[in-house]
Scaffold this active site. Structure first.
Site, PDB file in Angstrom:
ATOM      1  N   HIS A  54       0.843  -1.201   0.000  1.00  0.00           N
ATOM      2  CA  HIS A  54       0.000   0.000   0.000  1.00  0.00           C
ATOM      3  C   HIS A  54       0.875   1.247   0.000  1.00  0.00           C
ATOM      4  O   HIS A  54       2.094   1.159   0.089  1.00  0.00           O
ATOM      5  CB  HIS A  54      -1.020  -0.010   1.144  1.00  0.00           C
ATOM      6  CG  HIS A  54      -0.437   0.069   2.533  1.00  0.00           C
ATOM      7  ND1 HIS A  54       0.382  -0.907   3.066  1.00  0.00           N
ATOM      8  CD2 HIS A  54      -0.580   1.006   3.508  1.00  0.00           C
ATOM      9  CE1 HIS A  54       0.719  -0.568   4.305  1.00  0.00           C
ATOM     10  NE2 HIS A  54       0.159   0.586   4.597  1.00  0.00           N
ATOM     11  N   HIS A  56       1.337   3.918   2.021  1.00  0.00           N
ATOM     12  CA  HIS A  56       1.851   4.677   3.173  1.00  0.00           C
ATOM     13  C   HIS A  56       3.377   4.807   3.127  1.00  0.00           C
ATOM     14  O   HIS A  56       4.069   3.893   2.670  1.00  0.00           O
ATOM     15  CB  HIS A  56       1.406   4.023   4.482  1.00  0.00           C
ATOM     16  CG  HIS A  56      -0.041   4.287   4.802  1.00  0.00           C
ATOM     17  ND1 HIS A  56      -0.782   3.477   5.626  1.00  0.00           N
ATOM     18  CD2 HIS A  56      -0.872   5.278   4.386  1.00  0.00           C
ATOM     19  CE1 HIS A  56      -2.019   3.963   5.718  1.00  0.00           C
ATOM     20  NE2 HIS A  56      -2.098   5.051   4.974  1.00  0.00           N
ATOM     21  N   ASP A  58       5.756   4.548   5.138  1.00  0.00           N
ATOM     22  CA  ASP A  58       6.629   3.552   5.764  1.00  0.00           C
ATOM     23  C   ASP A  58       6.624   2.222   5.002  1.00  0.00           C
ATOM     24  O   ASP A  58       7.162   1.221   5.473  1.00  0.00           O
ATOM     25  CB  ASP A  58       6.256   3.348   7.239  1.00  0.00           C
ATOM     26  CG  ASP A  58       4.829   2.891   7.441  1.00  0.00           C
ATOM     27  OD1 ASP A  58       3.920   3.411   6.761  1.00  0.00           O
ATOM     28  OD2 ASP A  58       4.607   1.991   8.285  1.00  0.00           O
ATOM     29  N   HIS A  59       6.004   2.219   3.814  1.00  0.00           N
ATOM     30  CA  HIS A  59       6.019   1.020   2.967  1.00  0.00           C
ATOM     31  C   HIS A  59       6.595   1.307   1.581  1.00  0.00           C
ATOM     32  O   HIS A  59       6.938   0.381   0.854  1.00  0.00           O
ATOM     33  CB  HIS A  59       4.602   0.425   2.875  1.00  0.00           C
ATOM     34  CG  HIS A  59       4.094   0.011   4.228  1.00  0.00           C
ATOM     35  ND1 HIS A  59       4.086  -1.295   4.650  1.00  0.00           N
ATOM     36  CD2 HIS A  59       3.656   0.749   5.277  1.00  0.00           C
ATOM     37  CE1 HIS A  59       3.647  -1.341   5.913  1.00  0.00           C
ATOM     38  NE2 HIS A  59       3.380  -0.104   6.310  1.00  0.00           N
ATOM     39  N   HIS A 112      -7.563  -0.950   5.685  1.00  0.00           N
ATOM     40  CA  HIS A 112      -6.520  -0.032   6.180  1.00  0.00           C
ATOM     41  C   HIS A 112      -6.384   1.125   5.185  1.00  0.00           C
ATOM     42  O   HIS A 112      -6.416   2.292   5.558  1.00  0.00           O
ATOM     43  CB  HIS A 112      -5.220  -0.813   6.328  1.00  0.00           C
ATOM     44  CG  HIS A 112      -4.051  -0.011   6.801  1.00  0.00           C
ATOM     45  ND1 HIS A 112      -3.940   0.473   8.083  1.00  0.00           N
ATOM     46  CD2 HIS A 112      -2.924   0.387   6.161  1.00  0.00           C
ATOM     47  CE1 HIS A 112      -2.799   1.139   8.197  1.00  0.00           C
ATOM     48  NE2 HIS A 112      -2.161   1.108   7.058  1.00  0.00           N
ATOM     49  N   ASP A 131      -0.131  -3.882   6.227  1.00  0.00           N
ATOM     50  CA  ASP A 131      -0.787  -3.415   7.456  1.00  0.00           C
ATOM     51  C   ASP A 131      -2.239  -3.895   7.546  1.00  0.00           C
ATOM     52  O   ASP A 131      -3.079  -3.229   8.157  1.00  0.00           O
ATOM     53  CB  ASP A 131      -0.755  -1.879   7.532  1.00  0.00           C
ATOM     54  CG  ASP A 131       0.650  -1.352   7.793  1.00  0.00           C
ATOM     55  OD1 ASP A 131       1.569  -2.156   8.032  1.00  0.00           O
ATOM     56  OD2 ASP A 131       0.818  -0.115   7.759  1.00  0.00           O
ATOM     57  N   HIS A 169       4.848  -4.799  10.326  1.00  0.00           N
ATOM     58  CA  HIS A 169       5.390  -4.204  11.557  1.00  0.00           C
ATOM     59  C   HIS A 169       5.624  -5.244  12.646  1.00  0.00           C
ATOM     60  O   HIS A 169       4.930  -6.253  12.709  1.00  0.00           O
ATOM     61  CB  HIS A 169       4.415  -3.164  12.139  1.00  0.00           C
ATOM     62  CG  HIS A 169       4.259  -1.936  11.304  1.00  0.00           C
ATOM     63  ND1 HIS A 169       4.988  -0.789  11.533  1.00  0.00           N
ATOM     64  CD2 HIS A 169       3.466  -1.661  10.244  1.00  0.00           C
ATOM     65  CE1 HIS A 169       4.637   0.150  10.656  1.00  0.00           C
ATOM     66  NE2 HIS A 169       3.710  -0.363   9.851  1.00  0.00           N
TER      67      HIS A 169
HETATM   68 FE    FE Z   1       2.727   0.719   8.168  1.00  0.00          FE
HETATM   69 ZN    ZN Z   2      -0.034   1.570   6.587  1.00  0.00          ZN
END
Ligand code: FE
Ligand code: ZN
Length: 239
Positions: A54, A56, A58-59, A112, A131, A169
């Site tokens: 996805h 975001h 942090d990905h 999400h 996530d 995570h």
């Molecule tokens: Fe994340």
């Molecule tokens: Zn995420």
């Protein structure tokens, strides 16, 4: 194929799926480029594909630098092409993505985010859930509905029990505190918590989990209907 876990940022995991014969690899969700570069330079790996679950930060944070450096091809969900940097291969629900010796079924698992997908490497019996499904937890519902998230988790639940779960995570210990609070008599969960603590004490990831463990221990996968799932999700948001 070998799967390597690369810790990134605070508590993210990126994963390398390495074809040992050719030393080619895919990276799943590179949060940042540095730890990936360190690993692949040391092992002389060719980074051919970047797979994003996805959009975001942090990905996808490492997409640009990795693509520039290695000419890797970025693969992501068709309807998120405007949100995934450097994307060039657009995939959709139920599609089999196949390149070189890599082969994964794309499973659309919204909730999400609306464009969240899982990469199910069926030959390796492994799914990368980003996530959506965490070990002993599930992602926060930012863009989708409770129904969508419940449905997405049900799709994952239908995979074989011995499927390995690689999530985005290291939240397992915090998640376990919530599960045990609401499911204190669950013996499987108690045993799982013991093994989680052992792993963390030894500084090793609690990932991968297995679908069997998650079905037995993860309170969100054990919810019987959308209603009870939604209540748990709300409680967890304020936990
Ligand atoms: Fe994340
Ligand atoms: Zn995420």
């Amino acid at each position: 194929m070998k799967i390597e876990i690369i810790p990134c940022l605070q508590d993210n995991y990126s994963y390398l799926i390495i074809d040992k014969d050719k030393n080619d690899a895919c990276v799943v969700d590179p949060s940042e480029a540095k730890p990936i570069i360190n690993f692949i330079e040391k092992e002389n790996i060719n980074l051919k594909y970047i797979l994003n679950t996805h959009h975001h930060f942090d990905h996808i944070g490492g997409n640009k630098e990795l693509k520039q450096k290695y000419n890797s091809i970025v693969v992501g969900y068709k309807y998120d092409s405007k949100r995934i940097p450097e994307i060039s291969v657009l995939v959709e629900d139920k599609q089999i993505w196949k390149e070189d010796n890599f082969e994964a079924k794309i499973i659309h698992i919204p909730g999400h985010t609306t464009g969240h997908i899982g990469f199910y490497f069926f030959n390796e019996k492994a799914i990368f859930t980003g996530d959506t499904l965490f070990s002993l937890g599930c992602g926060k519902i930012f863009e989708g509905t409770y129904e969508e998230m419940f449905e997405s988790l049900s799709k994952i639940k239908n995979l074989p029990n011995d499927t390995k779960i690689y999530c985005g995570h290291e939240y397992t210990l915090q998640n376990s505190n919530f599960c045990i609070k609401h499911d204190s008599q669950n013996l499987n969960l108690q045993n799982k918590i013991t093994s989680i603590k052992e792993k963390l004490d030894n500084n090793t990831p609690t990932i991968p989990s297995t679908l069997k463990d998650e079905k037995e221990c993860n309170i969100f996968l054990r919810a019987k209907n959308v209603d009870s799932f939604s209540k748990l999700r709300d409680l967890k948001d304020n936990f």
